[in-house]
Design a protein around this motif. Sequence first.
Motif, PDB file in Angstrom:
ATOM      1  N   THR A 165       0.603  -0.881   0.144  1.00 13.63           N
ATOM      2  CA  THR A 165      -0.177   0.164   0.231  1.00 13.63           C
ATOM      3  C   THR A 165       0.817   1.003   0.333  1.00 13.63           C
ATOM      4  O   THR A 165       2.260   1.005   0.624  1.00 13.63           O
ATOM      5  N   ALA A 166      -0.205   1.963  -0.292  1.00 18.94           N
ATOM      6  CA  ALA A 166       1.184   3.385  -0.416  1.00 18.94           C
ATOM      7  C   ALA A 166       1.403   3.704   1.291  1.00 18.94           C
ATOM      8  O   ALA A 166       2.935   4.871   0.812  1.00 18.94           O
ATOM      9  N   LEU A 167       1.200   3.337   1.834  1.00 19.64           N
ATOM     10  CA  LEU A 167       1.810   3.008   3.282  1.00 19.64           C
ATOM     11  C   LEU A 167       2.817   2.154   4.330  1.00 19.64           C
ATOM     12  O   LEU A 167       2.828   2.527   5.302  1.00 19.64           O
ATOM     13  N   ARG A 213       6.601   0.582   7.825  1.00 19.39           N
ATOM     14  CA  ARG A 213       7.657  -0.460   8.963  1.00 19.39           C
ATOM     15  C   ARG A 213       8.857   0.945   9.383  1.00 19.39           C
ATOM     16  O   ARG A 213       8.614   0.120  10.519  1.00 19.39           O
ATOM     17  N   SER A 214       8.702   1.839   9.546  1.00 18.65           N
ATOM     18  CA  SER A 214       9.062   2.513  10.220  1.00 18.65           C
ATOM     19  C   SER A 214       8.355   2.760  11.578  1.00 18.65           C
ATOM     20  O   SER A 214       8.977   2.698  12.716  1.00 18.65           O
ATOM     21  N   THR A 235       0.210  11.798   4.248  1.00 20.28           N
ATOM     22  CA  THR A 235       0.269  13.195   4.470  1.00 20.28           C
ATOM     23  C   THR A 235      -1.487  12.946   5.403  1.00 20.28           C
ATOM     24  O   THR A 235      -1.410  14.195   6.754  1.00 20.28           O
ATOM     25  N   LEU A 236      -2.464  12.581   5.295  1.00 19.57           N
ATOM     26  CA  LEU A 236      -3.543  11.747   5.716  1.00 19.57           C
ATOM     27  C   LEU A 236      -2.963  11.555   7.063  1.00 19.57           C
ATOM     28  O   LEU A 236      -3.619  11.432   8.027  1.00 19.57           O
ATOM     29  N   TRP A 237      -2.227   9.791   7.363  1.00 19.50           N
ATOM     30  CA  TRP A 237      -2.141   9.503   7.753  1.00 19.50           C
ATOM     31  C   TRP A 237      -1.211  10.365   8.423  1.00 19.50           C
ATOM     32  O   TRP A 237      -1.927  10.279  10.585  1.00 19.50           O
ATOM     33  N   GLN A 238      -0.248  11.208   8.886  1.00 19.66           N
ATOM     34  CA  GLN A 238       0.444  11.634   9.574  1.00 19.66           C
ATOM     35  C   GLN A 238      -0.281  13.163  10.043  1.00 19.66           C
ATOM     36  O   GLN A 238      -0.019  12.995  11.064  1.00 19.66           O
ATOM     37  N   ALA A 239      -1.356  13.051   9.218  1.00 17.07           N
ATOM     38  CA  ALA A 239      -2.650  14.240  10.506  1.00 17.07           C
ATOM     39  C   ALA A 239      -3.072  13.963  11.590  1.00 17.07           C
ATOM     40  O   ALA A 239      -3.156  14.346  12.071  1.00 17.07           O
TER      41      ALA A 239
END
Lengths: 124, 371
Positions: free
Chosen positions: B8-10, B15-16, B209-213
């Motif tokens: 996925t894009a994430l 992993r981080s 961007t959305l996940w971090q926000a």
Amino acid sequence: MSNPQQLRYSKEHEWLSAAEDGVSTVGITEHAANALGDVVYVQLPEVGDTVTAGETCGELESTKSVSDLYSPVTGEVVEANQDVVDDPSLVNSAPFERGWLFKVRVAQEPEDLLSAAEYTDFAS
Amino acid sequence: MSNAPRLTALDALHRSLGATMTDFAGWDMPLRYTSERDEHHAVRTKAGLFDLSHMGEISVTGPQAAALLDYALVGNIGGVATGRARYTMICREDGGILDDLIVYRLGDTEYMVVANASNAQTVLDALTERAEGFDAAVRDDRDAYALIAVQGPASPGILGSLTDADLDGLKYYAGLPGTVAGVPALIARTGYTGEDGFELFVEPRHAETLWQALTEAGAPAGLVPCGLSCRDTLRLEAGMPLYGHELTTSLTPFDAGLGRVVKFEKEGDFVGRKALEAAAERAATNPPRKLVGLVAQGRRVPRAGMSVVAGGEAVGEVTSGAPSPTLGKPLAMAYVDAAHAAPGTEGVGVDIRGTHEPYEVVALPFYKRQK
């Protein structure tokens, strides 16, 4: 994760303490606990049972799966950890300490137990 | 085609975060980040963040989009208002369930069908085939969307701090286009956890961007990233069926206790109508087995495929089972002979590796959120 130096390890991911008065403590490693996920049920051998190195002596159930518990040595079980039966999450939170599983009067040890360094290589 | 799992894009983000990854329907997905029990409790009491980008999006557009979906699916899709969503199923001619779906009506002639990852190709193929003769286009949009879900009682507050969209006006099973954290998103009030929550469909390039926000906005409220493991225990507690477990091609919606999704009263024919009419009749008069809930009296965990027993005989089969973090007991969903399916039936057990463990038969769901 670090595997305590003073312990020895099986390829089935159990750890075994050095014997005191002929009795060793058995648990599963942090590596194994992490792989299982949250442990929710443990079935341990009973006091008086004879366990055999490399053979099944109980089971560990996690959210997703059930795994056999193997004994790393041959001998007679002298104590089972009731705390871990009551609170299986100890296997995850303190696998080398309060999450120990049973104590065994060692009759025979297999020759292929691993040192901490060897086990770390094996499990990585 | 390569056999390497799809990412996925994430993926790099998971992993981080130290996620334990697992193969799921050909995708490499987060199973859990820390403890699945903690993640489960976070969704029940605070909020959890899920990457669901493996779900299969299929767009259906055109003047006869509604007519096509009414023919291809068992639900009344033409009757869904713009901005609303519907839980429905796609069946074979013989009534067997191909998949369960959520269909969003995005516009007058524009729908988005969301299929399970494992069935996305099957659903795409069936819709494409069934579209013949209709003035409508079926488009594979699996690569067009990443899907991020924020679920749990704190989710309206968290999402509300990142969007001007009218979340109060957004009902359960509705969706509207909007902007979240500066990112264009389809904001849907749907989910699979038994909690209030939102599913956000965005372009994959905006997913991080959305996940971090959401992570930052949610931190004070106790939001944590959640993997597929707790998603399964959450949906089990909520009594929600999972394809491949409670739903299969060998069962009709009536066999699965979900006959209400079949709308015989809608206009025109639809695929499976005849077989489903017979299945409805059978379910009303002489049901073979019923889907029930089982609550363990002991601590051993039932698993899919284990036999349900009564009086020493097999009377059913477990379809899903897991320890319930909320109830603190093992739970199962199972198909059980009608004679043993009533809540409170005595003497029912599950054969767990040779031992018959006692279980209580209960009505589903096991857990219902307080509103």
